[in-house]
Design a protein around this motif. Structure first.
Motif, PDB file in Angstrom:
ATOM      1  N   ILE A 135       0.837  -1.206   0.000  1.00  0.00           N
ATOM      2  CA  ILE A 135       0.000   0.000   0.000  1.00  0.00           C
ATOM      3  C   ILE A 135       0.868   1.251   0.000  1.00  0.00           C
ATOM      4  CG2 ILE A 135      -1.685   1.340   1.325  1.00  0.00           C
ATOM      5  CD1 ILE A 135      -2.854  -1.059  -0.123  1.00  0.00           C
ATOM      6  N   LEU A 136       1.949   1.247   0.763  1.00  0.00           N
ATOM      7  CA  LEU A 136       2.847   2.405   0.773  1.00  0.00           C
ATOM      8  C   LEU A 136       3.517   2.577  -0.590  1.00  0.00           C
ATOM      9  CD1 LEU A 136       4.448   2.053   4.326  1.00  0.00           C
ATOM     10  CD2 LEU A 136       2.632   3.604   3.603  1.00  0.00           C
ATOM     11  N   ALA A 137       3.812   1.458  -1.259  1.00  0.00           N
ATOM     12  CA  ALA A 137       4.365   1.544  -2.612  1.00  0.00           C
ATOM     13  C   ALA A 137       3.336   2.121  -3.583  1.00  0.00           C
ATOM     14  CB  ALA A 137       4.822   0.161  -3.082  1.00  0.00           C
ATOM     15  N   ILE A 138       2.056   1.750  -3.398  1.00  0.00           N
ATOM     16  CA  ILE A 138       0.989   2.313  -4.235  1.00  0.00           C
ATOM     17  C   ILE A 138       0.878   3.823  -4.017  1.00  0.00           C
ATOM     18  CG2 ILE A 138      -1.509   2.333  -4.619  1.00  0.00           C
ATOM     19  CD1 ILE A 138      -1.517  -0.649  -3.908  1.00  0.00           C
ATOM     20  N   VAL A 139       1.018   4.258  -2.762  1.00  0.00           N
ATOM     21  CA  VAL A 139       0.987   5.689  -2.457  1.00  0.00           C
ATOM     22  C   VAL A 139       2.089   6.415  -3.224  1.00  0.00           C
ATOM     23  CG1 VAL A 139       1.356   7.402  -0.644  1.00  0.00           C
ATOM     24  CG2 VAL A 139      -0.105   5.432  -0.206  1.00  0.00           C
ATOM     25  N   ALA A 140       3.297   5.837  -3.193  1.00  0.00           N
ATOM     26  CA  ALA A 140       4.421   6.449  -3.910  1.00  0.00           C
ATOM     27  C   ALA A 140       4.155   6.476  -5.416  1.00  0.00           C
ATOM     28  CB  ALA A 140       5.706   5.687  -3.611  1.00  0.00           C
ATOM     29  N   LEU A 141       3.573   5.378  -5.934  1.00  0.00           N
ATOM     30  CA  LEU A 141       3.269   5.305  -7.365  1.00  0.00           C
ATOM     31  C   LEU A 141       2.233   6.354  -7.758  1.00  0.00           C
ATOM     32  CD1 LEU A 141       3.650   3.711 -10.038  1.00  0.00           C
ATOM     33  CD2 LEU A 141       1.743   2.266  -9.323  1.00  0.00           C
ATOM     34  N   ALA A 167       3.388   9.002 -10.344  1.00  0.00           N
ATOM     35  CA  ALA A 167       3.060   8.479 -11.676  1.00  0.00           C
ATOM     36  C   ALA A 167       2.555   9.577 -12.602  1.00  0.00           C
ATOM     37  CB  ALA A 167       2.014   7.379 -11.566  1.00  0.00           C
ATOM     38  N   LYS A 168       2.987   9.484 -13.851  1.00  0.00           N
ATOM     39  CA  LYS A 168       2.490  10.362 -14.893  1.00  0.00           C
ATOM     40  C   LYS A 168       1.546   9.576 -15.794  1.00  0.00           C
ATOM     41  CE  LYS A 168       6.778  13.058 -14.919  1.00  0.00           C
ATOM     42  NZ  LYS A 168       7.936  13.496 -15.738  1.00  0.00           N
ATOM     43  N   GLY A 184      -7.802  -6.211  -5.974  1.00  0.00           N
ATOM     44  CA  GLY A 184      -8.048  -5.878  -7.362  1.00  0.00           C
ATOM     45  C   GLY A 184      -6.684  -5.528  -7.947  1.00  0.00           C
ATOM     46  N   ALA A 185      -6.622  -4.953  -9.107  1.00  0.00           N
ATOM     47  CA  ALA A 185      -5.300  -4.629  -9.654  1.00  0.00           C
ATOM     48  C   ALA A 185      -5.318  -3.421 -10.577  1.00  0.00           C
ATOM     49  CB  ALA A 185      -4.743  -5.839 -10.399  1.00  0.00           C
ATOM     50  N   GLY A 186      -6.406  -2.641 -10.545  1.00  0.00           N
ATOM     51  CA  GLY A 186      -6.494  -1.499 -11.440  1.00  0.00           C
ATOM     52  C   GLY A 186      -5.384  -0.495 -11.225  1.00  0.00           C
ATOM     53  N   TRP A 187      -4.934  -0.351  -9.980  1.00  0.00           N
ATOM     54  CA  TRP A 187      -3.881   0.612  -9.661  1.00  0.00           C
ATOM     55  C   TRP A 187      -2.578   0.278 -10.378  1.00  0.00           C
ATOM     56  CZ3 TRP A 187       0.386  -1.639  -7.445  1.00  0.00           C
ATOM     57  CH2 TRP A 187       0.213  -2.914  -6.901  1.00  0.00           C
ATOM     58  N   ALA A 188      -2.345  -1.010 -10.689  1.00  0.00           N
ATOM     59  CA  ALA A 188      -1.130  -1.431 -11.382  1.00  0.00           C
ATOM     60  C   ALA A 188      -1.365  -1.677 -12.867  1.00  0.00           C
ATOM     61  CB  ALA A 188      -0.576  -2.705 -10.739  1.00  0.00           C
ATOM     62  N   ASN A 189      -2.575  -2.127 -13.224  1.00  0.00           N
ATOM     63  CA  ASN A 189      -2.872  -2.411 -14.634  1.00  0.00           C
ATOM     64  C   ASN A 189      -2.687  -1.185 -15.519  1.00  0.00           C
ATOM     65  OD1 ASN A 189      -3.605  -4.965 -13.836  1.00  0.00           O
ATOM     66  ND2 ASN A 189      -5.798  -4.646 -14.048  1.00  0.00           N
ATOM     67  N   ILE A 199      -4.700   9.670  -1.228  1.00  0.00           N
ATOM     68  CA  ILE A 199      -3.315   9.355  -0.875  1.00  0.00           C
ATOM     69  C   ILE A 199      -3.132   9.369   0.634  1.00  0.00           C
ATOM     70  CG2 ILE A 199      -0.962  10.262  -0.973  1.00  0.00           C
ATOM     71  CD1 ILE A 199      -1.501  11.071  -3.859  1.00  0.00           C
ATOM     72  N   THR A 200      -3.759  10.334   1.319  1.00  0.00           N
ATOM     73  CA  THR A 200      -3.655  10.398   2.784  1.00  0.00           C
ATOM     74  C   THR A 200      -4.300   9.176   3.436  1.00  0.00           C
ATOM     75  OG1 THR A 200      -3.711  12.822   2.697  1.00  0.00           O
ATOM     76  CG2 THR A 200      -4.208  11.780   4.815  1.00  0.00           C
ATOM     77  N   MET A 201      -5.470   8.780   2.933  1.00  0.00           N
ATOM     78  CA  MET A 201      -6.152   7.601   3.473  1.00  0.00           C
ATOM     79  C   MET A 201      -5.306   6.344   3.278  1.00  0.00           C
ATOM     80  SD  MET A 201     -10.052   8.365   2.173  1.00  0.00           S
ATOM     81  CE  MET A 201     -10.639   6.750   2.647  1.00  0.00           C
ATOM     82  N   LEU A 202      -4.736   6.180   2.095  1.00  0.00           N
ATOM     83  CA  LEU A 202      -3.902   5.003   1.829  1.00  0.00           C
ATOM     84  C   LEU A 202      -2.622   5.035   2.657  1.00  0.00           C
ATOM     85  CD1 LEU A 202      -4.239   4.580  -2.044  1.00  0.00           C
ATOM     86  CD2 LEU A 202      -5.189   3.117  -0.256  1.00  0.00           C
TER      87      LEU A 202
END
Length: 326
Positions: A156-162, A166-167, A226-231, A307-310
Motif C-alpha cells: 500500500i505504501l508503494a501504491i501511495v508512492a506510485l 506516476a504520470k 483488485g489490480a487497477g492501480w497497477a494495470n 493518498i492520505t487515506m492510503l
C-alpha cells in the motif's frame, strides 16, 4: 425499460450475496458459529450485528471517494477495513476481491460496447494474471497473518508512492508494434469524444507487459486488492495503449482476474456474507453518488485525500503486522 448499467449493478450485488451466503453456509457447518470466526470476542464490546452496519456506512463513503479519486474500491477497502475493523484479514481479502469483481461486472459490458475496452489486449494479459492470481491467493491463505499484514502495508505504501509520482500519457507515441503484439493482433480504433476524432492505436513491449502481469496477478490474489492501480500504468506507460483504452481494459480485466482468485477464497471458506454483502452494497451505492459528485469535485483535492487515506491505512497495516500497533 431499465438501464443496462443499473441492471448489471443489481446482478453484481446478487452475485456477491449468493457467493457470500454459500461460503457462510460452509463455515457455519464447520464451526457452528461463523460470526465468532470473523470477529474476535474482544472486538470493542459491540454485538456482532453492529459491525456489518458500521461496515456498510464506511464502505458507502469509500465508494464515493474511490470514484472521485479514480481508484478501485478494493485498493481502499482491504487496507482500511483490514487495519481498523476487528475482522480476520483472510475474510477482508476475500470480500475485497468480491468488491472489485462487482464493480468490474457492472462496468465491463458497457466498456466493451463503447469500444474502449479491447478484448485482444485484455485476454492474453488477463489469462496470465488470472493464473498468477490463483497462486497469489493460495500463498496469501498459507502465509501467517502477520506476514501478510507486513507485505500488505509495504504494498500500500508503494501504491501511495506510485500514485504520487506516476504520470499519465493520454495518447502515447508508439512508433512500431512489436512482433508479439503484431502476431496477437493487439491494436484497435476507437472514437474519442473529447478530441472528436478516431484514435488508431497499437502497443509495444508486450513481453515485458506479460511478465509484469504475472507479478500483478500474484499481488491481486494475495492481498485481494483488485489490480487497477497497477494495470493502468503498465498498459499506458509501458505498453503504450491510450489512457482511456488502458483504464477501460483494466476494468474489464478485473472481472476475469478477480474471479479466479475469489474462487480460491470461497473454496477455503474465507468469504462471509456478513462482511461481503454490506461491503458490496455500500461500495456500489457510494459509487453512484460519487459519479454525480465527480462533475463538481476538485480532482486535486480528492487525490490528496485518497493518498492520505492510503498512507494511514498502509502504515496501520505495516505496524499491525510488526506488532507495534495492535
Amino acid at each position: 425499460m431499465k438501464q443496462p448499467s443499473r441492471t448489471l449493478g443489481k446482478l453484481a450485488m446478487r452475485l456477491g450475496l449468493a457467493l457470500g451466503l454459500s461460503a457462510l453456509a460452509g463455515v457455519a457447518m464447520a464451526t457452528g458459529d461463523p460470526n465468532m470466526v470473523a470477529i474476535p470476542a474482544e472486538a470493542g464490546g459491540l454485538p456482532w450485528w453492529a459491525w456489518p452496519l458500521i461496515l456498510f456506512v464506511v464502505t458507502f463513503f469509500l465508494g464515493i471517494v474511490a470514484v472521485l479519486g479514480g481508484v478501485g474500491g478494493g485498493v481502499l477497502f482491504v487496507p482500511i477495513v483490514g487495519g481498523f475493523f476487528p475482522f480476520h484479514l483472510d475474510f477482508v481479502r476475500g470480500a475485497g476481491l468480491l468488491v472489485a469483481l462487482a464493480g468490474a461486472l457492472a462496468a465491463g459490458p458497457g466498456l466493451l460496447r463503447s469500444g474502449m475496452a479491447n478484448l485482444r489486449l485484455a485476454l492474453p494479459l488477463a489469462l496470465i494474471a488470472s493464473a498468477s492470481a490463483i497462486v497469489g491467493a493460495m500463498m496469501g491463505l498459507a502465509l501467517p497473518t502477520n506476514v501478510v499484514q507486513i507485505a500488505l502495508g509495504v504494498t500500500i505504501l508503494a501504491i501511495v508512492a506510485l500514485m504520487w509520482m506516476a504520470k499519465k500519457s493520454e495518447f502515447p507515441d508508439v512508433q512500431k508494434a512489436d512482433p508479439l503484439s503484431s502476431a496477437l493482433s493487439i491494436n484497435g480504433i476507437y472514437y474519442d469524444v473529447g478530441s472528436n476524432r478516431e484514435i488508431d492505436w497499437k502497443v509495444h513491449r508486450t513481453l515485458q507487459g506479460l511478465f509484469l502481469f504475472v507479478i500483478i496477478g500474484i499481488m491481486a490474489g494475495m492481498f485481494g486488492l483488485g489490480a487497477g492501480w497497477a494495470n493502468v500504468p503498465v498498459l499506458n506507460l509501458l505498453m503504450g495503449a491510450p489512457l482511456k483504452v488502458s483504464v477501460a481494459t483494466s476494468k474489464f480485466m478485473l472481472s476475469i482476474v478477480d474471479t479466479s482468485a475469489a474462487w480460491v477464497y470461497l473454496n477455503q471458506g474465507a468469504v462471509l456474507a456478513m462482511i461481503a454483502v454490506p461491503s458490496i452494497v455500500g461500495i456500489m451505492l457510494g459509487s453512484v453518488i460519487g459519479v454525480r459528485l465527480l462533475k463538481v469535485a476538485k480532482a486535486s483535492m480528492v487525490r490528496k485525500v485518497v493518498i492520505t487515506m492510503l498512507l494511514l491505512a498502509g502504515s496501520r497495516a505495516l505496524l499491525k503486522g510488526l506488532g507495534i500497533w495492535n
